[in-house]
Enzyme design. Structure first.
Site, PDB file in Angstrom:
ATOM      1  CD1 TRP A   1      12.616   0.458  61.253  1.00 51.14           C
ATOM      2  CD2 TRP A   1      12.758   2.612  61.857  1.00 51.14           C
ATOM      3  NE1 TRP A   1      13.909   0.708  61.674  1.00 51.14           N
ATOM      4  CE2 TRP A   1      14.022   2.020  62.045  1.00 51.14           C
ATOM      5  CE3 TRP A   1      12.592   3.966  62.168  1.00 51.14           C
ATOM      6  CZ2 TRP A   1      15.109   2.721  62.537  1.00 51.14           C
ATOM      7  CZ3 TRP A   1      13.685   4.674  62.670  1.00 51.14           C
ATOM      8  CH2 TRP A   1      14.936   4.048  62.839  1.00 51.14           C
TER       9      TRP A   1
ATOM     10  CD  GLU B   1      11.376   0.385  57.313  1.00 50.60           C
ATOM     11  OE1 GLU B   1      10.521   1.219  57.669  1.00 50.60           O
ATOM     12  OE2 GLU B   1      12.387   0.699  56.662  1.00 50.60           O
TER      13      GLU B   1
ATOM     14  CE  LYS C   1      18.544   0.859  60.293  1.00 51.16           C
ATOM     15  NZ  LYS C   1      18.287   2.295  60.283  1.00 51.16           N
TER      16      LYS C   1
ATOM     17  CG  ASP D   1      14.706   0.457  53.925  1.00 54.32           C
ATOM     18  OD1 ASP D   1      15.748   0.411  53.243  1.00 54.32           O
ATOM     19  OD2 ASP D   1      14.272   1.521  54.408  1.00 54.32           O
TER      20      ASP D   1
ATOM     21  CG  HIS E   1      16.425  -1.488  56.630  1.00 51.49           C
ATOM     22  ND1 HIS E   1      15.316  -1.201  57.385  1.00 51.49           N
ATOM     23  CD2 HIS E   1      17.030  -0.297  56.402  1.00 51.49           C
ATOM     24  CE1 HIS E   1      15.234   0.102  57.592  1.00 51.49           C
ATOM     25  NE2 HIS E   1      16.264   0.665  56.996  1.00 51.49           N
TER      26      HIS E   1
ATOM     27  CG  HIS F   1      10.546   1.928  53.271  1.00 49.12           C
ATOM     28  ND1 HIS F   1      10.867   2.382  54.527  1.00 49.12           N
ATOM     29  CD2 HIS F   1       9.254   2.300  53.052  1.00 49.12           C
ATOM     30  CE1 HIS F   1       9.801   2.983  55.051  1.00 49.12           C
ATOM     31  NE2 HIS F   1       8.816   2.936  54.182  1.00 49.12           N
TER      32      HIS F   1
ATOM     33  CG  ASP G   1      19.850   1.818  56.093  1.00 50.78           C
ATOM     34  OD1 ASP G   1      19.369   2.000  54.972  1.00 50.78           O
ATOM     35  OD2 ASP G   1      19.226   2.041  57.155  1.00 50.78           O
TER      36      ASP G   1
ATOM     37  CG  ASP H   1      18.295   5.808  54.196  1.00 49.03           C
ATOM     38  OD1 ASP H   1      17.349   5.193  53.693  1.00 49.03           O
ATOM     39  OD2 ASP H   1      18.690   5.604  55.369  1.00 49.03           O
TER      40      ASP H   1
ATOM     41  CG  ASP I   1      13.318   5.211  54.062  1.00 49.95           C
ATOM     42  OD1 ASP I   1      13.612   6.401  54.266  1.00 49.95           O
ATOM     43  OD2 ASP I   1      13.360   4.334  54.944  1.00 49.95           O
TER      44      ASP I   1
HETATM   45  C1  RNT Z   1      14.985   3.657  59.116  1.00 50.54           C
HETATM   46  C2  RNT Z   1      13.834   3.173  58.309  1.00 50.54           C
HETATM   47  C3  RNT Z   1      12.616   4.054  58.313  1.00 50.54           C
HETATM   48  C4  RNT Z   1      12.929   5.517  58.248  1.00 50.54           C
HETATM   49  C5  RNT Z   1      11.728   6.398  58.070  1.00 50.54           C
HETATM   50  C6  RNT Z   1      12.042   7.839  58.291  1.00 50.54           C
HETATM   51  O1  RNT Z   1      16.116   2.915  58.917  1.00 50.54           O
HETATM   52  O2  RNT Z   1      14.243   2.894  57.020  1.00 50.54           O
HETATM   53  O3  RNT Z   1      11.762   3.660  57.312  1.00 50.54           O
HETATM   54  O4  RNT Z   1      13.861   5.808  57.256  1.00 50.54           O
HETATM   55  O5  RNT Z   1      10.706   5.963  58.851  1.00 50.54           O
HETATM   56 ZN    ZN Z   2      12.706   2.438  55.589  1.00 49.89          ZN
END
Ligand code: RNT
Ligand code: ZN
Length: 415
Positions: free
Chosen positions: A182, A223, A225, A256, A259, A283, A291, A293, A323
């Site tokens: 990523w 990955e 986003k 993810d 994302h 993820h 996003d 988290d 994640d």
């Molecule tokens: C960031 C991505 C990525 C990170 C990690 C720490 O938006 O989701 O995966 O969160 O690599």
């Molecule tokens: Zn991620």
């Protein structure tokens, strides 16, 4: 007298569902536990650079791990409260550098040997991530797509070094290590030229992946986003970019959950993506309005993802990683809640009255389909989950919380 579990098993059996088989299957689904929940994505490099790409933990709950020993101690607590055998998902910035500053281009297996040994002794798997953030050469927001050839070369070398570490780790552990790429590369404001950075990202990735490594030991994921804080207008590695890249290079696509547009259904993408790429990395995350988290919970989005994975028979081609990073609550509890909720979503998917649902749909009886789907939501999942925990000799219900409160009082509060 029948136990709760026996009653539940019978209730499922009446809908043609084998709860015993679901328990067996769930035990074979490892979750890759992300190291970065333990220390708010800080790592062990002593860098002062910001994370970048909009990844930043908020909150200041006491007792965060600041050394490798503390992070391992916390992780051991987490694994001891999880049913099943799981994995560790480590970022390159978490190496065991012995207090030295090692360039990201020079990292090698020696800096991760103590982690691999630890994985061996604690019997957990290992996954790996190059770190394309929190570094002076990422401070302008561009790494593999940077317009400066020297900066790109630095990050290409980092990617190559990470893949070599993964391959060596995979060989030592006798298990495939997933290496996830990523990069934060993005613009805050509207760009004029959207094409050139993508051309450069493609070329850099091709260079990284030009080293042939044994897929028995490591496979690569990319990955995508949509946006991040300070990176609102344009992300080089968008969904379309990486989907195309993964398909054309037969890499794993990393999906993810945070994302995409907040109203997009991530689950719906899985059966399309897996039509064209060999495997997928998830993820599992929870975006709240963006996003953000947040800690994963058993919500519609996560359930929908796991339902698609199970219904499609995609479990063998899906790697599940977490994640999220929340520093506003006990970090160890956050991990445990996130993993156990993810597992509950998998279990709930394994316990769907799949045969009856498929038959109803095949015969165009959409009335029965709707009725069954609604009924499935209130089946006694909790009794099966508790049985799964019991068989794996970990606490059932919220019994694990007492353990963590105790850990908080004795370990975290004295840090
Ligand atoms: C960031 C991505 C990525 C990170 C990690 C720490 O938006 O989701 O995966 O969160 O690599
Ligand atoms: Zn991620």
């Amino acid at each position: 007298m029948a136990t709760f579990y026996e009653l539940a098993r019978d209730a499922y059996a009446r809908l043609g569902v084998d709860a015993e088989a679901a328990i067996d299957q769930l035990g074979k689904v490892p979750i890759s536990v992300h190291c970065w929940q333990g220390d708010d994505v800080a790592g062990f490099e002593n860098t002062t650079s910001l994370s970048g790409g909009g990844i930043q933990a908020t909150g200041n709950f006491p007792g965060k791990a600041t050394t490798i020993a503390q992070l391992r101690q916390d992780l051991e607590k987490v694994y001891s409260l999880l049913p099943g055998r799981h994995r560790l998902n480590l970022h390159a910035s978490y190496g065991d550098f012995g207090g030295k500053s090692v360039s990201r281009t020079d990292i090698g297996i020696e800096h991760f040997q103590s982690w691999i040994d630890w994985c061996k002794t604690t019997d957990i798997g290992f996954d790996f991530n190059p770190t394309y953030f929190a570094h002076p050469l990422a401070d302008d927001g561009f790494t593999l797509s940077n317009r400066d050839r020297g900066v790109r070369d630095f990050w290409i070398e980092h990617g190559k070094a990470c893949r070599r570490i993964s391959a060596a780790a995979g060989e030592q552990l006798g298990e495939t290590v997933v290496t996830n790429f990523w990069v934060p590369d993005a613009y805050k404001d509207t760009p004029f030229d959207r094409a050139s950075p993508r051309e450069r990202l493609q070329a850099s990735l091709d260079e990284i992946f030009s080293d042939t490594l044994d897929p028995k030991f490591t496979v690569d994921a990319v990955e995508s986003k949509l946006f991040g804080l300070g990176a609102e207008s344009y992300t080089v590695g968008s969904h379309e970019f990486y989907l195309g890249y993964a398909i054309s290079r037969q890499k794993l696509y990393c999906l993810d959950a945070g994302h995409f547009h907040p109203t997009e259904s991530i689950g719906d993408k899985i059966s399309s993506i897996l039509k064209f790429v060999p495997e997928m990395l998830l993820h599992v995350s929870r975006g709240v309005r963006w996003d953000s988290d947040h800690v994963v919970i058993m919500d519609d989005q996560t359930r929908g993802i796991m339902e698609e994975v199970v219904r499609g028979g995609f479990l063998p081609r899906t790697h599940i990683g977490l994640d999220f990073f929340d520093a506003s609550i006990n970090r160890i509890a956050a991990w445990v809640i996130g993993v156990r909720s993810t597992q509950k979503c998998v279990l709930s998917a394994l316990l769907e009255p799949a045969t009856m649902l498929r038959n109803a749909e095949e015969s165009c009886d959409f009335t029965t389909r709707l009725a069954l789907l609604e009924e499935a939501k209130i089946l006694p999942l909790g009794a099966v989950w508790d049985e799964f925990c019991r068989r794996n000799e970990v606490p059932t219900g919220t019994d694990w919380l007492m353990d963590i409160k105790d850990y908080e009082a004795t370990v975290l509060n004295s840090r």
